[in-house]
Design a protein around this motif. Sequence first.
Motif, short mmCIF file in Angstrom:
data_model
loop_
_atom_site.label_atom_id
_atom_site.label_comp_id
_atom_site.label_asym_id
_atom_site.label_seq_id
_atom_site.Cartn_x
_atom_site.Cartn_y
_atom_site.Cartn_z
N LYS A 88 22.50 -2.31 -36.68
CA LYS A 88 21.57 -3.40 -36.59
C LYS A 88 20.80 -3.24 -35.02
N ALA A 89 20.97 -2.21 -34.62
CA ALA A 89 20.47 -1.78 -33.08
C ALA A 89 18.85 -1.40 -33.35
N VAL A 90 17.90 -1.86 -32.89
CA VAL A 90 16.54 -1.62 -33.00
C VAL A 90 16.44 -0.09 -32.27
N SER A 126 21.50 -11.60 -44.69
CA SER A 126 21.02 -11.39 -43.28
C SER A 126 19.78 -10.69 -43.02
N SER A 127 18.78 -11.27 -42.69
CA SER A 127 17.41 -10.61 -42.36
C SER A 127 17.38 -10.65 -40.95
N SER A 128 16.06 -10.34 -40.46
CA SER A 128 15.81 -10.25 -39.01
C SER A 128 14.38 -10.64 -39.04
N CYS A 129 13.91 -11.01 -37.59
CA CYS A 129 12.73 -11.24 -37.20
C CYS A 129 12.03 -9.80 -37.00
N THR A 130 12.79 -8.83 -37.08
CA THR A 130 12.25 -7.48 -36.97
C THR A 130 11.32 -7.36 -38.16
N ARG A 180 16.11 -15.01 -41.28
CA ARG A 180 15.56 -14.03 -40.37
C ARG A 180 15.89 -14.53 -39.08
N TYR A 181 16.88 -13.84 -38.65
CA TYR A 181 17.64 -13.92 -37.25
C TYR A 181 16.54 -13.55 -36.08
N PHE A 182 16.47 -14.23 -35.02
CA PHE A 182 16.08 -13.87 -33.71
C PHE A 182 17.06 -13.31 -33.16
N ASN A 183 17.36 -13.62 -31.86
CA ASN A 183 18.34 -12.76 -31.18
C ASN A 183 19.60 -13.35 -30.90
N PRO A 184 20.74 -13.18 -31.67
CA PRO A 184 22.03 -13.83 -31.66
C PRO A 184 22.57 -13.43 -30.24
N ILE A 185 22.91 -14.38 -29.33
CA ILE A 185 23.94 -14.15 -28.33
C ILE A 185 24.87 -15.36 -28.31
N ASN A 203 22.48 -3.90 -27.13
CA ASN A 203 21.68 -5.35 -27.00
C ASN A 203 21.62 -5.80 -25.60
N LEU A 204 20.74 -6.68 -25.07
CA LEU A 204 20.43 -6.81 -23.70
C LEU A 204 21.94 -7.86 -23.21
N MET A 205 22.35 -8.76 -23.93
CA MET A 205 23.40 -9.80 -23.32
C MET A 205 24.71 -9.10 -23.29
N PRO A 206 25.30 -8.15 -24.21
CA PRO A 206 26.50 -7.55 -24.04
C PRO A 206 26.40 -6.54 -22.67
N TYR A 207 25.21 -5.91 -22.51
CA TYR A 207 24.95 -4.91 -21.59
C TYR A 207 25.05 -5.76 -20.12
N ILE A 208 24.46 -7.02 -20.33
CA ILE A 208 24.38 -7.78 -18.96
C ILE A 208 26.10 -8.22 -18.76
N ALA A 218 24.69 -0.69 -13.69
CA ALA A 218 23.37 -1.64 -13.67
C ALA A 218 22.72 -1.77 -14.67
N LEU A 219 21.90 -2.60 -14.94
CA LEU A 219 21.35 -2.83 -16.30
C LEU A 219 19.71 -2.20 -15.97
N THR A 220 19.44 -1.34 -17.07
CA THR A 220 17.90 -0.99 -16.92
C THR A 220 17.13 -1.78 -17.80
N VAL A 221 16.07 -2.42 -17.27
CA VAL A 221 15.19 -3.22 -17.91
C VAL A 221 14.17 -2.33 -18.49
N ASP A 236 13.64 -14.62 -28.63
CA ASP A 236 14.25 -15.98 -29.02
C ASP A 236 15.79 -15.84 -28.85
N TYR A 237 16.55 -16.18 -28.01
CA TYR A 237 17.92 -16.06 -28.01
C TYR A 237 18.55 -17.19 -28.56
N ILE A 238 19.27 -17.06 -29.77
CA ILE A 238 19.97 -18.14 -30.30
C ILE A 238 21.46 -17.98 -30.33
N GLY A 300 10.18 1.20 -30.06
CA GLY A 300 10.45 0.20 -31.21
C GLY A 300 10.50 -1.21 -30.87
N ASP A 301 10.24 -1.54 -29.47
CA ASP A 301 10.38 -2.81 -29.05
C ASP A 301 8.88 -3.45 -29.04
N VAL A 302 8.87 -4.70 -29.35
CA VAL A 302 7.58 -5.66 -29.58
C VAL A 302 7.63 -6.26 -28.09
C1 WQD Z 1 16.24 -7.51 -26.17
C2 WQD Z 1 15.52 -7.26 -24.99
C3 WQD Z 1 15.05 -4.85 -24.87
C4 WQD Z 1 18.83 -3.55 -23.46
C5 WQD Z 1 17.83 -7.67 -31.70
C6 WQD Z 1 18.81 -7.29 -32.60
C7 WQD Z 1 18.20 -7.17 -34.08
C8 WQD Z 1 17.62 -8.21 -34.31
C9 WQD Z 1 16.48 -8.75 -33.27
C10 WQD Z 1 19.16 -9.47 -35.84
C11 WQD Z 1 14.27 -5.84 -25.56
C12 WQD Z 1 15.53 -5.49 -23.59
C13 WQD Z 1 17.81 -4.40 -24.09
C14 WQD Z 1 18.93 -3.14 -22.23
C15 WQD Z 1 16.79 -4.15 -21.91
N1 WQD Z 1 18.63 -9.60 -34.65
N2 WQD Z 1 16.81 -4.59 -23.12
N3 WQD Z 1 18.00 -3.39 -21.46
O1 WQD Z 1 15.84 -5.19 -29.61
O2 WQD Z 1 15.29 -7.83 -29.52
O3 WQD Z 1 16.74 -7.01 -31.41
O4 WQD Z 1 17.56 -9.04 -32.14
O5 WQD Z 1 18.93 -9.02 -36.76
O6 WQD Z 1 19.40 -6.82 -35.05
O7 WQD Z 1 19.24 -6.08 -32.19
O8 WQD Z 1 17.63 -7.10 -28.79
O9 WQD Z 1 19.32 -7.12 -27.06
O10 WQD Z 1 18.39 -4.91 -28.10
O11 WQD Z 1 16.89 -6.51 -26.52
O12 WQD Z 1 15.69 -4.26 -21.02
O13 WQD Z 1 19.92 -2.46 -21.81
O14 WQD Z 1 16.09 -6.62 -24.05
O15 WQD Z 1 14.09 -3.75 -24.46
O16 WQD Z 1 13.11 -6.00 -24.88
P1 WQD Z 1 16.29 -6.49 -30.10
P2 WQD Z 1 17.90 -6.36 -27.85
#
Ligand code: WQD
Length: 341
Positions: A88-90, A126-130, A180-185, A203-208, A218-221, A236-238, A300-302
């Motif tokens: 599930k990693a975009v 289990s679908s996705s907003c992607t 269609r899930y948005f961003n589960p955290i 994913n962003l939150m576990p990296y944070i 450090a986190l890379t944005v 949309d973090y849910i 791959g990011d929107v």
């Molecule tokens: C979120 C934002 C990154 C990591 C997730 C799930 C996917 C789907 C949709 C359920 C983006 C940025 C991330 C990092 C960053 N959910 N980011 N630094 O890609 O929106 O997709 O939600 O099906 O399964 O993966 O989530 O958390 O990867 O990224 O800047 O180290 O955080 O570029 O803008 P994403 P994400």
Amino acid sequence: MTEKKYVLVTGGAGYIGSHTVLALINNGYEPVILDNYRNANENVPDRLERISGRKIIAVKGACQDEELLNELGQQYNFWGVIHFAADKAVGESVQKPLKYYDNNLTSFLSILNFMEKFEIKNIVFSSSCTVYGAADTAIVTEETPLGAPLSPYGASKLFCEQILKDSFDKGTGFKVVSLRYFNPIGAHSSGIIGEEPQGVPNNLMPYITQTAIGEREALTVFGNDYPTPDGTCVRDYIHVVDLAEAHVLALNYLDHQDNKFWDAFNLGTGVGTSVKECIDLFAKVTGKEIPFKYGPRRPGDVPQIYAKVDKARDVLKWEAKYDVAYAIETAWNWEQKKDTL
Ligand code: WQD
């Protein structure tokens, strides 16, 4: 004595799956976990027993294992399936498309064949907003045309939805809800289960949270030149517990449908939060400043996407109870506890 409603939960030891198993138990369903533990911790079923105080049925295996599915189909009179099992990693899917198409499609098709063979009608997918791809508007409704997904992950989910649409009324009699899930955290309030990515988090939150606890430097944005208020992507973090609850309501909804049926729902909060806002909110909620640097955009990011959630509210009688701040609080609690479990 009412018949037990056994529900096969593929990927049920995973992040969303494990939280959903708890919600199923709390609402009178009988979950049976099927998980190959490739992306889940093998002690999750034991932890679920600690939280729920009851035995958890968990089977180790792959959705593609037809022989195992036959054994399960004969052992349990399944009422339904919740199909989580997928990669599930975009970002990763852009780098490894074949891995994503192979696993996400073959596991899905194997489960549909299993359902047909054992005349199981109810499925929550289990679908996705992607699946919306880079929608013209940031706020998407279920009527938003399903755009060209920007990643193999999103495309694999779109293909699965299309397969369900093409097949539900072609003799299978399936009753289908795609969520269609948005961003589960976030994590369960006990801190005993949570998001446990293998290796470096995509994913962003576990990296944070791993940065906050000192596991990451450090986190890379990924990009601060997007057409958004602060230049970083909006999502949309849910809270995962809100998400889990929606699966129970989706099963209840299917239970009230008399025959073949297909529907889809967005599951989000309806609120958009940028990456930079997540970093600032994390510091506000936990007192932990996150060292970060801006890097290039991630393919791959929107730029931004968040949910119109009226349909889930009106039809499933569901809406998110928790906000991003609380989700961050539970994610941080889990990060601090997880290595003590
Ligand atoms: C979120 C934002 C990154 C990591 C997730 C799930 C996917 C789907 C949709 C359920 C983006 C940025 C991330 C990092 C960053 N959910 N980011 N630094 O890609 O929106 O997709 O939600 O099906 O399964 O993966 O989530 O958390 O990867 O990224 O800047 O180290 O955080 O570029 O803008 P994403 P994400």
